[in-house]
Design an enzyme around this catalytic site. Structure first.
Site, PDB file in Angstrom:
ATOM      1  CD  GLU A 434      -3.066  -1.083   2.176  1.00  0.00           C
ATOM      2  OE1 GLU A 434      -4.191  -1.715   1.681  1.00  0.00           O
ATOM      3  OE2 GLU A 434      -2.770  -1.104   3.372  1.00  0.00           O
ATOM      4  CD  GLU A 501      -3.673  -7.146   2.640  1.00  0.00           C
ATOM      5  OE1 GLU A 501      -4.549  -6.731   3.362  1.00  0.00           O
ATOM      6  OE2 GLU A 501      -2.484  -6.596   2.748  1.00  0.00           O
TER       7      GLU A 501
HETATM    8  C1  GAL Z   1      -5.275  -4.002   3.798  1.00  0.00           C
HETATM    9  C2  GAL Z   1      -4.040  -3.868   4.540  1.00  0.00           C
HETATM   10  C3  GAL Z   1      -3.740  -4.554   5.835  1.00  0.00           C
HETATM   11  C4  GAL Z   1      -4.613  -4.381   6.673  1.00  0.00           C
HETATM   12  C5  GAL Z   1      -6.115  -4.937   6.140  1.00  0.00           C
HETATM   13  C6  GAL Z   1      -7.361  -4.531   6.883  1.00  0.00           C
HETATM   14  O1  GAL Z   1      -5.644  -2.887   3.321  1.00  0.00           O
HETATM   15  O2  GAL Z   1      -2.920  -3.985   3.303  1.00  0.00           O
HETATM   16  O3  GAL Z   1      -2.334  -4.099   6.156  1.00  0.00           O
HETATM   17  O4  GAL Z   1      -4.628  -3.039   6.958  1.00  0.00           O
HETATM   18  O5  GAL Z   1      -6.351  -3.986   4.934  1.00  0.00           O
HETATM   19  O6  GAL Z   1      -7.279  -5.237   8.095  1.00  0.00           O
HETATM   20 MG    MG Z   2      -2.543  -0.184   5.309  1.00  0.00          MG
END
Ligand code: GAL
Ligand code: MG
Length: 982
Positions: A434, A501
């Protein structure tokens, strides 16, 4: 030193070059002295000296407070800073001090010090001389101490700052800690020393033979010629190849070994060779230095836009892992790492992303050894500079194209690469998390491409930077919906798709995971992903009652904060697996098992493992009770499928039968014992009709002015007209009800529900559940049965209402029917059923249905049909904020009992869902910590036809998928039966 702290271009002063993390030895010689332990410590200018443990965080040892923030920078609203500027008002520092002596035989050698991880910046002094300065919290910082050493006792002083200009690159979503949190040690080197080694290989097209290359950088304390012997040993420690080369003061040398019939490394077959390199002085006949390194032959590459390992398409069944321990923060122990790796292997994970920074070196060793693919991520995140509440803007983004950050970032990348490059487990370098796009990111991409051809490069941020950059070999997204993924995959994709993710495991979540895993078979270019995330970042703390509990953001009065957003783990902060794991384990298994009545189809989706590596067990259950079992071994090559015959007994008697086939470990191994289950499959079918009860006795109906009483030999029920509900339920003179039986349409909002504003949208169903009022009661007697019918006004909408109908027969069986006619203009219902509030002593549940862990309509793939037992306490799931939990789908019957087994049985005409807890849905909803819940005074048994799914695509807006909602515009009817349980 303020200049160092405040200048992004200055991130190291006198720091040594990074190098591989190999270990070296020589007989009778100690090269390394640990400085871990108790140091003197002064916090933030205090004149008082205290003690502190190294490694550890300052904030978890009584100095300052930890603060949890996600996207925003921790100083937001407290100091106005531009990128690169460092907080002044709220920055803190700690001075660490200790004495050390060096060993007698180190006196003529250079002495160095290594800090494996210090957050976020530090100055180092030795005997009051400035030695150096370093930033980058997650890679080693090493310095030479020799010029400053005096003979006897030496003093080290380390000044650690909480924030520096580099903190702008460390805006990961985590607790903001500081301090020396990884190992510290002194080290020396022999006269000739392997400073760096880079092991690579070439493997032929048939994956049979290979060349192992070792590129060495040699450091000389005293120059003289020597020989280097390189030996390759197999897993049984047998010598495979050996080569001797002379070195005559060369700084670099490359040694190659040709190898035949190599064993390949993969997560399924983590075969490691040992490379033993010896520097030998032939004249003196002494070993100057020896190194042992593990090496895995594996080829990871892109072919036709598909990521392949050793010739096969890999699917990443991964999880994002923060290093975390609820007592120690990110200063985790080897024991934690061992627990984690065992957990991953046990639950069918094959990969991990080191979100969002390079991890402790020992973690990679474990991944090599036990077989876990790694995506290793640069310590870079600048989230707060480009994503603001509800908007994305590249305007203020760093690092973007700004040259100020250029060398700082390359340094972060090379510190990671140089340290980690020899780990076969690492398949992918990730440029950070990010941090938007731009030239600086592109530089990192080019850097990795130029130094390493044995891995691919990942970056997700270019999805947000619409300037379209090429800084990633794969198309990476986070939290994309299945629909979005399919759109991409159906539109002539040029890169394989990976979810860095997905399936946000915050609270009661991970619904709909099976929709993602189903893509694996459908699209070659879908290559899996990494669940967010592994472990709750919750910290053990005392509450106001002096009891231990797992705290989240804000519990330390740390403001600003993002509260419980740090708690998204499959595993709770204290390393107890949450019930969500059941689902992941099943869906991530490489073996898919589909039984039928007399046979089973098995799909072996693994790439390198034959089914015969496992023990197959199969059994037959009748109404949940095992009546036959057997075991066998079957041969099935990787990537093949086959139907196998099952030798099951012939069946004639009526009942519900389940054929269950499961895979188990054949012997004990590192992560499990013989017999441990890997996965399973079930098939259920019915023979004949179940017998109807024959009604012999009769009932008595007492229709009073205020109550309708119905009683028989062993039971007495009271239906109140004035109160408008069933108020007393007695069997054998024992009262079961604590409160009247009521219809319920609500559930305690989950974290996902809060994220998508479920309560704000569906509140009418909470009102309907709390305030419904009885409009009408009627009594009829038909065929010797009493029928009492209540009509309730629901207040969910103008005209909404429902009926509860009770039918009592002479055996004391009470049939309950909830009817809802369907109304337009209402939101979907969170749940549809009733709540039975029972006396506290009824706290044991036994059920025949899906278990053993909680499951929901959109999270039931990993649940198994069977008969289970729990107490209501055991049924409570420890999500840090109390919420809906402990639900079971596909229930045939549930019995709720006193300790002596006396109790009620609920059985369905159809299957149903239930939960049994010590708290009402409203009590759960009101509490923000478990300790805020009232003392348990009764048992709440919620019996639902269905409850909406839990969702989980993300926790900040994604709703439960359409097919797992309960539509309000159509009629719904639900019937179940209450009776004595024996
Ligand atoms: C994503 C991020 C993670 C965490 C997740 C929310 O945007 O990469 O680090 O923040 O969202 O739990
Ligand atoms: Mg973040």
């Amino acid at each position: 030193m303020k200049k160092y702290l405040n200048t992004p271009e200055i991130y190291k002063v006198n720091r040594l070059e990074p190098h591989s993390d190999h270990k070296y030895f020589a007989e009778n010689k100690i090269f390394k002295l640990s400085l871990n332990g108790i140091w003197d410590f002064s916090y933030n200018g205090s004149k008082v000296w205290s003690k502190i443990e190294v490694p550890g965080h300052i904030e978890l040892q009584g100095f300052g407070t930890p603060q949890y923030v996600n996207t925003m920078y921790p100083w937001d609203g407290r100091e106005n800073l531009k990128p690169g500027e460092v907080p002044e008002r709220i920055n803190t520092y700690g001075i660490y001090q200790r004495e050390f002596e060096i060993l007698e035989d180190w006196k003529n050698s250079p002495v160095f010090i290594s800090f494996q991880g210090v957050e976020s910046a530090f100055e180092l002094y030795c005997n009051d001389n400035f030695v150096g300065y370093s930033e980058d919290s997650f890679t080693p910082s090493e310095f030479e101490l020799s010029p400053y050493l005096i003979n006897e006792k030496n003093t080290l002083k380390v000044i650690v700052y909480k924030w520096c200009s580099g903190s702008w690159l460390e805006d990961q979503d985590f607790w903001r800690f500081s301090g020396i949190f990884r190992d510290v040690y002194l080290y020396t080197i022999p006269d000739i020393h392997i400073f760096d080694s880079f092991l690579t290989s070439e493997i032929d097209e048939t994956f049979t033979n290979g060349i192992l290359k070792n590129k060495l950088k040699i450091q000389y304390v005293k120059k003289h010629s020597a020989n280097i012997t390189m030996k390759v040993l197999d897993m049984k420690k047998q010598l495979v190849e050996e080569i001797i080369v002379p070195i005559s003061n060369n700084d670099e040398i490359e040694i190659k070994i040709y190898m035949k019939n190599i064993n390949l490394w993969s997560s399924e077959t983590p075969y490691l060779y040992t490379v033993e390199t010896t520097i030998y002085d032939p004249t003196e006949e002494i070993v100057i230095e020896k190194t042992y390194q593990k090496f895995g032959f594996r080829k990871f590459y892109m072919e036709n836009n598909i990521m392949k390992l050793n010739g096969k398409r890999v699917v990443f069944k991964g999880v994002n892992r923060h290093e975390f321990n609820c007592y120690r923060g990110r200063s985790i122990t080897l024991e934690d790492m061992l627990w984690d790796i065992k957990f991953l292997k046990k639950n069918n994970f094959n990969s991990v992303r080191t979100s969002h920074y390079p991890n402790d070196s020992r973690w990679y060793e474990l991944c090599d050894k036990y077989g876990i693919y790694v995506m290793d991520e640069v310590n870079l995140e600048s989230h707060g500079t480009w994503q603001f509440p509800n908007k994305i803007s590249g305007e203020k983004a760093i690092p973007d194209d700004n040259p100020v950050w250029e060398s700082n970032l390359l340094d972060r990348a090379s510190s990671m690469f140089e340290r980690d490059k020899n780990h076969p487990s690492i398949l992918i370098w990730s440029l950070g998390n990010e941090s938007y796009g731009g030239k600086n990111i592109d530089n990192l991409y080019n850097y990795f491409k130029s130094v390493d051809s044995s891995r691919l490069v990942h970056y997700e941020g270019i999805f947000w930077d619409k300037r379209e950059s090429n800084s990633s070999d794969m198309k990476s997204r986070m939290y994309a919906t299945v629909k979005e993924i399919e759109e991409y995959l159906n539109d002539n994709p040029q890169k394989p798709f990976l979810l860095c993710e997905y399936s946000h495991a915050m609270g009661n979540s991970n619904g709909g995971l099976h929709k993602y895993t189903a893509l694996e078979e459908k699209y070659e270019l879908y290559q899996g992903g990494f669940i967010w995330d592994y472990i709750d970042q919750s910290i053990m703390k005392k509450n106001i009652f002096g009891e231990d509990y797992l705290a989240y953001g804000g519990d330390f009065d740390d403001k600003p904060t993002d509260y419980n957003f740090c708690v998204n783990g499959l595993v709770y902060g204290n390393r107890v697996p949450s019930p969500k794991v059941q689902e992941v384990k099943y869906l991530f298994s490489d073996f898919k098992i589909y039984p039928k009545e007399k046979s089973v189809l098995i799909k072996n989706k693994s790439l390198f493992t034959n089914l015969k590596e496992f023990l197959v067990k199969y059994r037959l259950l009748k109404n949940g009770n095992p009546i036959f079992s057997d075991r066998t071994i079957w041969d099935l090559d990787p990537e093949m499928e086959k139907e196998f015959k099952l030798n099951l007994p012939e069946l004639y008697s009526s009942g519900e039968y389940t054929v269950e086939v499961s895979l188990h470990l054949k012997e004990d191994n590192f992560w499990g014992n013989l017999g441990e289950e890997i996965t399973f499959g079930q098939y259920t079918y019915k023979i004949g009709e179940t017998l109807k009860n024959i009604n012999k006795d009769s009932i008595t109906i007492v229709n009073g002015d205020y109550n309708i009483g119905v009683h028989g030999k062993t039971f007495e029920f009271l239906f109140s007209k004035s109160y408008g509900a069933l108020v007393s339920l007695k069997y054998k003179d024992v009262e079961f009800l604590e409160k009247p039986l009521m219809a319920n349409f609500w559930r305690a909002p989950t974290d996902n529900d809060r994220g998508n504003k479920m309560a704000q949208r569906h509140y009418q169903w909470k009102i309907a559940s709390m305030y419904s009022s009885c409009e009408d009661v009627s009594l009829e007697e038909i065929n010797g049965e009493a029928i009492i019918k209540y009509k309730y006004k629901l207040y969910a909408g103008e005209e909404s209402y429902c009926y509860l109908t009770y039918k009592v027969n002479s055996l004391g069986q009470l049939e309950v029917t909830l009817d809802y006619p369907g109304f337009s203009n209402l939101q979907d219902l969170p749940a549809f059923g009733v709540t039975l509030n029972l006396k506290k002593k009824f706290k044991n549940i036994t059920w025949y249905g899906y278990g053993k862990d909680e499951n929901y309509s959109d999270r039931l793939s990993g649940a198994k049909l069977g008969i289970y037992k729990k107490t209501i306490d055991e049924n409570y799931s420890d999500y840090v904020i109390p919420q809906e939990c402990g639900n079971y789908t596909n229930t045939r019957w549930v019995s709720i009992e006193e300790n002596n087994n006396f109790g009620l049985k609920i059985s369905g005409c159809d299957t149903f869902e239930f939960s049994a807890l010590g708290y009402s849905v409203h009590e759960l909803e009101n509490a923000r910590h478990k300790y805020e819940l009232p003392r348990v005074y009764s048992t709440y048994l919620n019996i639902n036809k269905v409850q909406m799914g839990v969702g989980g695509d993300n926790s900040w807006g994604a709703k439960t998928l359409e097919e797992y909602l309960i539509k309000s515009d159509q009629a719904i009817s639900f019937t179940f039966k209450i009776s004595l349980n024996n």
